[in-house]
Design a protein around this motif. Structure first.
Motif, PDB file in Angstrom:
ATOM      1  N   ASN A  39       0.817  -1.221   0.000  1.00 58.48           N
ATOM      2  CA  ASN A  39       0.000   0.000   0.000  1.00 58.48           C
ATOM      3  C   ASN A  39       0.848   1.267   0.000  1.00 58.48           C
ATOM      4  OD1 ASN A  39      -2.614  -1.281   0.098  1.00 58.48           O
ATOM      5  ND2 ASN A  39      -2.138  -1.851   2.204  1.00 58.48           N
ATOM      6  N   ALA A  40       2.143   1.116  -0.217  1.00 55.41           N
ATOM      7  CA  ALA A  40       3.029   2.276  -0.295  1.00 55.41           C
ATOM      8  C   ALA A  40       3.404   2.536  -1.748  1.00 55.41           C
ATOM      9  CB  ALA A  40       4.279   2.039   0.543  1.00 55.41           C
ATOM     10  N   ARG A  41       3.397   3.814  -2.115  1.00 60.03           N
ATOM     11  CA  ARG A  41       3.830   4.230  -3.447  1.00 60.03           C
ATOM     12  C   ARG A  41       5.053   5.123  -3.258  1.00 60.03           C
ATOM     13  NH1 ARG A  41      -0.727   6.910  -6.955  1.00 60.03           N
ATOM     14  NH2 ARG A  41      -0.793   8.222  -5.091  1.00 60.03           N
ATOM     15  N   ILE A  42       6.187   4.689  -3.772  1.00 54.76           N
ATOM     16  CA  ILE A  42       7.456   5.358  -3.487  1.00 54.76           C
ATOM     17  C   ILE A  42       7.909   6.193  -4.676  1.00 54.76           C
ATOM     18  CG2 ILE A  42       9.900   4.975  -2.949  1.00 54.76           C
ATOM     19  CD1 ILE A  42       8.962   2.324  -1.619  1.00 54.76           C
ATOM     20  N   HIS A  43       8.324   7.426  -4.366  1.00 58.51           N
ATOM     21  CA  HIS A  43       8.988   8.264  -5.368  1.00 58.51           C
ATOM     22  C   HIS A  43      10.392   8.532  -4.847  1.00 58.51           C
ATOM     23  CE1 HIS A  43       8.845  11.121  -8.820  1.00 58.51           C
ATOM     24  NE2 HIS A  43       9.955  11.516  -8.200  1.00 58.51           N
ATOM     25  N   PHE A  44      11.397   8.080  -5.591  1.00 56.10           N
ATOM     26  CA  PHE A  44      12.783   8.195  -5.138  1.00 56.10           C
ATOM     27  C   PHE A  44      13.492   9.247  -5.988  1.00 56.10           C
ATOM     28  CE2 PHE A  44      15.912   5.360  -2.761  1.00 56.10           C
ATOM     29  CZ  PHE A  44      16.849   6.378  -2.627  1.00 56.10           C
ATOM     30  N   SER A  45      14.004  10.285  -5.322  1.00 56.55           N
ATOM     31  CA  SER A  45      14.764  11.322  -6.013  1.00 56.55           C
ATOM     32  C   SER A  45      16.254  11.082  -5.827  1.00 56.55           C
ATOM     33  CB  SER A  45      14.408  12.704  -5.452  1.00 56.55           C
ATOM     34  OG  SER A  45      15.317  13.683  -5.948  1.00 56.55           O
ATOM     35  N   ILE A  46      16.991  11.077  -6.937  1.00 53.96           N
ATOM     36  CA  ILE A  46      18.437  10.887  -6.866  1.00 53.96           C
ATOM     37  C   ILE A  46      19.178  12.192  -7.143  1.00 53.96           C
ATOM     38  CG2 ILE A  46      18.263   8.468  -7.534  1.00 53.96           C
ATOM     39  CD1 ILE A  46      19.247   9.323 -10.341  1.00 53.96           C
ATOM     40  N   ALA A  47      18.493  13.332  -6.985  1.00 52.38           N
ATOM     41  CA  ALA A  47      19.074  14.618  -7.360  1.00 52.38           C
ATOM     42  C   ALA A  47      20.206  15.066  -6.434  1.00 52.38           C
ATOM     43  CB  ALA A  47      17.986  15.688  -7.386  1.00 52.38           C
ATOM     44  N   GLY A  48      20.200  14.624  -5.169  1.00 48.85           N
ATOM     45  CA  GLY A  48      21.185  15.124  -4.221  1.00 48.85           C
ATOM     46  C   GLY A  48      22.273  14.126  -3.909  1.00 48.85           C
ATOM     47  N   GLY A  49      23.201  14.553  -3.030  1.00 54.76           N
ATOM     48  CA  GLY A  49      24.250  13.667  -2.546  1.00 54.76           C
ATOM     49  C   GLY A  49      25.316  13.369  -3.581  1.00 54.76           C
ATOM     50  N   ARG A  50      26.209  12.486  -3.214  1.00 54.48           N
ATOM     51  CA  ARG A  50      27.264  12.053  -4.124  1.00 54.48           C
ATOM     52  C   ARG A  50      26.668  11.259  -5.283  1.00 54.48           C
ATOM     53  NH1 ARG A  50      31.965  14.812  -3.221  1.00 54.48           N
ATOM     54  NH2 ARG A  50      32.522  14.810  -0.998  1.00 54.48           N
ATOM     55  N   LYS A  51      27.395  11.232  -6.409  1.00 56.23           N
ATOM     56  CA  LYS A  51      26.901  10.497  -7.577  1.00 56.23           C
ATOM     57  C   LYS A  51      26.689   9.022  -7.258  1.00 56.23           C
ATOM     58  CE  LYS A  51      28.857  13.496 -11.168  1.00 56.23           C
ATOM     59  NZ  LYS A  51      29.361  14.551 -10.263  1.00 56.23           N
ATOM     60  N   THR A  52      27.579   8.457  -6.428  1.00 53.58           N
ATOM     61  CA  THR A  52      27.414   7.042  -6.094  1.00 53.58           C
ATOM     62  C   THR A  52      26.128   6.797  -5.310  1.00 53.58           C
ATOM     63  OG1 THR A  52      28.854   7.427  -4.182  1.00 53.58           O
ATOM     64  CG2 THR A  52      29.853   6.415  -6.124  1.00 53.58           C
ATOM     65  N   MET A  53      25.701   7.772  -4.493  1.00 55.15           N
ATOM     66  CA  MET A  53      24.451   7.626  -3.753  1.00 55.15           C
ATOM     67  C   MET A  53      23.278   7.495  -4.719  1.00 55.15           C
ATOM     68  SD  MET A  53      25.112  10.405  -0.714  1.00 55.15           S
ATOM     69  CE  MET A  53      23.583  10.113   0.181  1.00 55.15           C
ATOM     70  N   GLY A  54      23.290   8.316  -5.747  1.00 54.35           N
ATOM     71  CA  GLY A  54      22.236   8.249  -6.747  1.00 54.35           C
ATOM     72  C   GLY A  54      22.245   6.928  -7.495  1.00 54.35           C
ATOM     73  N   PHE A  55      23.458   6.453  -7.800  1.00 56.08           N
ATOM     74  CA  PHE A  55      23.564   5.167  -8.487  1.00 56.08           C
ATOM     75  C   PHE A  55      23.011   4.042  -7.621  1.00 56.08           C
ATOM     76  CE2 PHE A  55      25.797   1.160  -9.028  1.00 56.08           C
ATOM     77  CZ  PHE A  55      25.590   0.904 -10.361  1.00 56.08           C
ATOM     78  N   PHE A  56      23.415   4.019  -6.351  1.00 53.67           N
ATOM     79  CA  PHE A  56      22.946   2.965  -5.455  1.00 53.67           C
ATOM     80  C   PHE A  56      21.429   3.041  -5.267  1.00 53.67           C
ATOM     81  CE2 PHE A  56      27.388   3.261  -3.504  1.00 53.67           C
ATOM     82  CZ  PHE A  56      27.853   2.193  -4.245  1.00 53.67           C
ATOM     83  N   ALA A  57      20.899   4.257  -5.223  1.00 46.77           N
ATOM     84  CA  ALA A  57      19.454   4.422  -5.067  1.00 46.77           C
ATOM     85  C   ALA A  57      18.706   3.836  -6.264  1.00 46.77           C
ATOM     86  CB  ALA A  57      19.117   5.901  -4.905  1.00 46.77           C
ATOM     87  N   GLY A  58      19.196   4.152  -7.463  1.00 46.79           N
ATOM     88  CA  GLY A  58      18.558   3.619  -8.664  1.00 46.79           C
ATOM     89  C   GLY A  58      18.669   2.109  -8.741  1.00 46.79           C
ATOM     90  N   TYR A  59      19.812   1.596  -8.330  1.00 51.68           N
ATOM     91  CA  TYR A  59      20.030   0.154  -8.360  1.00 51.68           C
ATOM     92  C   TYR A  59      19.115  -0.543  -7.360  1.00 51.68           C
ATOM     93  CZ  TYR A  59      23.006  -3.690  -9.922  1.00 51.68           C
ATOM     94  OH  TYR A  59      23.468  -4.821 -10.525  1.00 51.68           O
ATOM     95  N   ALA A  60      18.972   0.059  -6.183  1.00 52.92           N
ATOM     96  CA  ALA A  60      18.108  -0.527  -5.153  1.00 52.92           C
ATOM     97  C   ALA A  60      16.660  -0.575  -5.623  1.00 52.92           C
ATOM     98  CB  ALA A  60      18.214   0.288  -3.863  1.00 52.92           C
ATOM     99  N   LEU A  61      16.220   0.502  -6.271  1.00 54.82           N
ATOM    100  CA  LEU A  61      14.841   0.536  -6.751  1.00 54.82           C
ATOM    101  C   LEU A  61      14.643  -0.452  -7.893  1.00 54.82           C
ATOM    102  CD1 LEU A  61      12.438   2.114  -5.735  1.00 54.82           C
ATOM    103  CD2 LEU A  61      12.718   3.697  -7.631  1.00 54.82           C
ATOM    104  N   SER A  62      15.686  -0.653  -8.692  1.00 57.40           N
ATOM    105  CA  SER A  62      15.600  -1.635  -9.768  1.00 57.40           C
ATOM    106  C   SER A  62      15.401  -3.038  -9.202  1.00 57.40           C
ATOM    107  CB  SER A  62      16.870  -1.590 -10.622  1.00 57.40           C
ATOM    108  OG  SER A  62      16.738  -2.410 -11.756  1.00 57.40           O
TER     109      SER A  62
END
Length: 407
Positions: A127-150
């Motif tokens: 019942n949760a709908r997640i929107h993940f923003s990778i705009a901030g932090g180090r580039k690796t943080m954004g990469f890991f975030a996208g990978y986790a969501l994948s």
């Protein structure tokens, strides 16, 4: 039907403006008002977020809610002091790692493991709908975030980056969103030192949706339900794709836990015995030839099929089971009529085969996911009726010594 919770998750460094910019675009463009906001950052980033966005009754975040009160429908965000156990009425979470910054390989792996586990937990809620923003932090943080969501994201989850134009707005820490109260912003050119004034209202904010490959259905339940490091998750999923490197360990016949590519699968005694029976029979008795449990037993095959049935009985015998497998087998073997004996022996084998195969398939899919289940399960030959085999090779399997079927 349970209410859908909108959850905004963002990685952040020393520029918390990405949060208000993303929030503004979500609310204005997509009418997505988060019920919860989760920020993943370092302890230095956490301090900046608290100072610039959260402190005081007139904090930037409270101003945002007030300035967009029509869209926000009276929503307010209150900081939760406990990262893991939200208290009533608190819906703003700052998940801070102890690292001051991300400067080493160890730092990278720490935050990667934290991000992947946080997304795993949030995605457990249908019942949760997640929107993940990778705009901030180090580039690796954004990469890991996208990978986790994948790995763990579902159809309803989204990934995005926020874009602000003109680019001059990115050079000042005074800009948070176009409708902010402080409209006159002084911008200084870093190269020339020239100053100019901009209006916050002139900023254009775009939320760039990032399509991503959803592998959630292929991730073993073991990984969805257990906390693992980033390296472990990647390694186990990679193993599921490398069929030639798969390993099966039957462990001890006394605890009925098998290990598939490092993933423990707890079976009942009966289904552990059935799986052992099939694999040992397939490799040692049939020499990797497909097995047909429904084949008519010929008179000269009685001994062979009786041996197969006895092998299962020897591997599994529950003295508390009414009408035990052993008793049934012994009653069949006492029959004098050869035709009746052959038919009842065939039905006896079919019964435990059908039951075992179905329940084993269900258990493997539940724990291992479809890819690994296909590798470790009992496989029906395509284009053939009632013929079954294994996708593994004998070199990939470790059988226990105790109670091993003697060939």
């Amino acid at each position: 039907m349970a209410k859908i919770r909108n959850i905004l998750v963002a990685v952040s460094g020393l520029s918390p403006q990405i949060l208000t910019e993303t929030l503004y675009a979500l609310v204005e463009e997509q009418k997505f008002v988060p019920d919860e906001i989760h920020i993943i950052t370092t302890n230095t980033g956490s301090s900046v977020i608290r100072t610039k966005l959260l402190e005081g009754e007139n904090s930037i975040l409270n101003q945002f809610c007030e300035d967009l009160k029509t869209e926000m429908r009276g929503m307010r965000y209150t900081l939760c002091q406990d990262n893991d156990v939200p208290m009533y009425g608190e819906n703003f979470f700052v998940h801070e790692l102890p690292n001051e910054d991300i400067r080493s390989s160890e730092d990278n792996m720490d935050i990667a493991s934290f991000i992947i586990d946080k997304i795993r937990v949030l995605c457990e809620d249908d019942n949760a709908r997640i929107h993940f923003s990778i705009a901030g932090g180090r580039k690796t943080m954004g990469f890991f975030a996208g990978y986790a969501l994948s790995m763990f994201g579902r159809e309803q989850d989204r990934l995005s980056h926020v874009l602000v134009t003109p680019a001059d707005f990115e050079t000042t820490s005074a800009f948070y969103y176009p409708k902010q109260r402080e409209q006159q912003l002084k911008i200084t050119n870093r190269k020339t030192g020239e100053e100019k004034m901009l209006l916050a209202a002139d900023a254009q904010i775009t939320l760039a949706d990032i399509p991503y490959l959803r592998l959630n259905d292929y991730v073993p339940a073991y990984l969805k339900n257990n906390k693992k490091s980033y390296k472990d998750v990647v390694s186990l999923i990679q193993q599921s794709l490398n069929k030639d490197e798969c390993t099966l360990d039957f462990g001890s016949a006394f605890d009925t836990v098998i290990t598939c590519n490092g993933i423990p699968v707890k079976l009942t005694e009966k289904h552990y015995a059935f799986y052992r029976w099939f694999m040992e029979t397939y490799f040692f008795q049939f020499n990797e030839e497909p097995f047909n449990p429904r084949a008519i037993i010929k008179e000269n095959q009685i001994e062979e099929y009786a041996y197969m049935a006895k092998a299962f009985v020897d591997l599994y015998e529950d003295p508390h089971e009414k009408g035990s497998a052993k008793a049934k087998y012994e009653a069949i073997m006492k029959l004098k009529d050869k035709k009746e004996l052959r038919e009842k022996l065939r039905k006896f084998i079919c019964k435990f085969f059908d039951d075992g195969k179905t329940r084993l398939k269900s258990k493997f899919e539940e724990v291992l996911g479809p890819e690994l289940s296909e590798i470790f399960g009992i496989v029906a030959l395509r284009g053939e009726k009632n013929l079954y085999c294994s996708n593994l090779t004998l070199s990939q399997i470790k059988f226990p010594e105790e109670h091993k079927i003697k060939i």
